[in-house]
Design an enzyme around this catalytic site. Structure first.
Site, short mmCIF file in Angstrom:
data_model
loop_
_atom_site.label_atom_id
_atom_site.label_comp_id
_atom_site.label_asym_id
_atom_site.label_seq_id
_atom_site.Cartn_x
_atom_site.Cartn_y
_atom_site.Cartn_z
N PRO A 2 1.12 -1.04 -0.02
CG PRO A 2 -0.42 -1.42 1.97
CD PRO A 2 0.44 -2.10 1.04
CD GLU A 3 4.30 2.22 -3.65
OE1 GLU A 3 4.44 3.37 -3.98
OE2 GLU A 3 4.15 1.64 -4.22
#
Length: 283
Positions: A2-3
């Site tokens: 997850p960015e």
DNA sequence: ACTACGTCCTGCTTGC
DNA sequence: TGCAAGCAGGACGTAG
């Protein structure tokens, strides 16, 4: 994985399904999930029980839910998920923390296979938790300051990708979007951060915003079931990736085969023709 | 002060 | 076939 785009998708889900609701119970199933909460498990539970979630905020890859003056701060790490679903659904093996609400509706589950993620309660953290004071604004924030970043990069004796991944310089960028952004502006990951002209920094950050925006439109990047939104649904931006994870495939721009280099105990994907390697490591 | 690297963790994939 | 090594990697602590 997850960015910024994935965390923002989760934030929107929390905004829709959790904000305005009063927490009824808090259950911690794995102590590691709250290892960064200073007061320990009992304190974590006590500070949240009976509190109403006022908002859902985000900076970079961190998100927080203000509850009165305090805030529930979350980082998803590699495999963390915040899932909203039926309160009577069986607990999946990796549920670390569970929240139920006074309204008896859907519950909130922090699920994390690799346990790199964590939750904590930040006292007086509603506006901006002190725990993330060292995290720089992300490029989608109004307060993001390109001139400040440009000045900071000028003194950095390191490669541009290392700098891009340093959350104290600019937040929200991880390995996937770093590679995609560098490919867009034809910069090699080892180019000296201090050797970039201001216009190149501006171009690079423009590419970062572009990739983030496109990924948001697609619901984020999911390679497997490890990243999903609060309803458990995958995004499909992985289909739009130009270089990341595509070693051996032709560059969409010039046809040269994409390469993968070991980098910081992970990988860098790039086109060896479009993104020329600096001759002596600094160029 | 600044930079680089090891560490945490689990499950899937690869290779012998 | 089965087991072991490799790989994924964000952020932090520590070493240099």
């Amino acid at each position: 994985m997850p960015e910024l785009p994935e965390v923002e998708i989760v934030r929107r889900g929390l905004d829709q399904f959790v904000v305005g609701r009063r927490i009824h119970t808090v259950e911690v199933f794995h102590p590691r999930a709250i290892r960064r909460h200073v007061g320990g498990q009992a304190d974590f539970i006590a500070r949240l029980t009976g509190q109403t979630v006022d908002a859902a905020r985000r900076r970079g890859k961190y998100l927080w839910l203000p509850v009165g003056e305090d805030a529930l701060l979350a980082h998803l790490g590699m495999s963390g998920q915040l899932l909203v679903g039926p309160a009577d659904a069986p607990l999946s093996p990796h549920v670390r923390v569970r929240f139920t609400f006074d309204d008896g509706g859907a519950d909130l589950r922090f699920t994390d296979q690799r346990t790199f993620g964590h939750l904590l309660v930040s006292p007086d953290g509603a506006q901006l938790p002190a725990e993330i004071a060292h995290i720089a604004p992300d490029p989608l924030e109004d307060v993001f300051d390109l001139a400040w970043l440009t000045a900071r990069l000028r003194t950095r004796r390191t490669g541009i990708k290392r700098a891009l991944l340093d959350q104290s310089l600019v937040s929200g960028v991880g390995n996937i979007y770093a590679d995609e952004s560098l490919w867009r502006v034809k910069l090699h990951y080892a180019r000296g951060a201090d050797r970039l002209r201001p216009g190149q920094v501006a171009g690079l950050m423009g590419a970062v915003v572009e990739v983030f925006t496109e990924a948001l439109k697609d619901g984020g990047t999911s390679f497997d079931s490890l990243y999903v939104n609060v309803n458990g649904e995958s995004g499909y931006f992985d289909r739009s990736l130009n270089v990341y994870g595509r070693a051996g495939e032709p560059c969409p721009r010039c046809g040269t085969l994409i390469r993968r280099d070991p980098f910081m105990n992970r990988s860098s994907y790039y086109c060896p023709f479009c993104q020329r390697r600096p001759r002596n490591g600094r160029w």
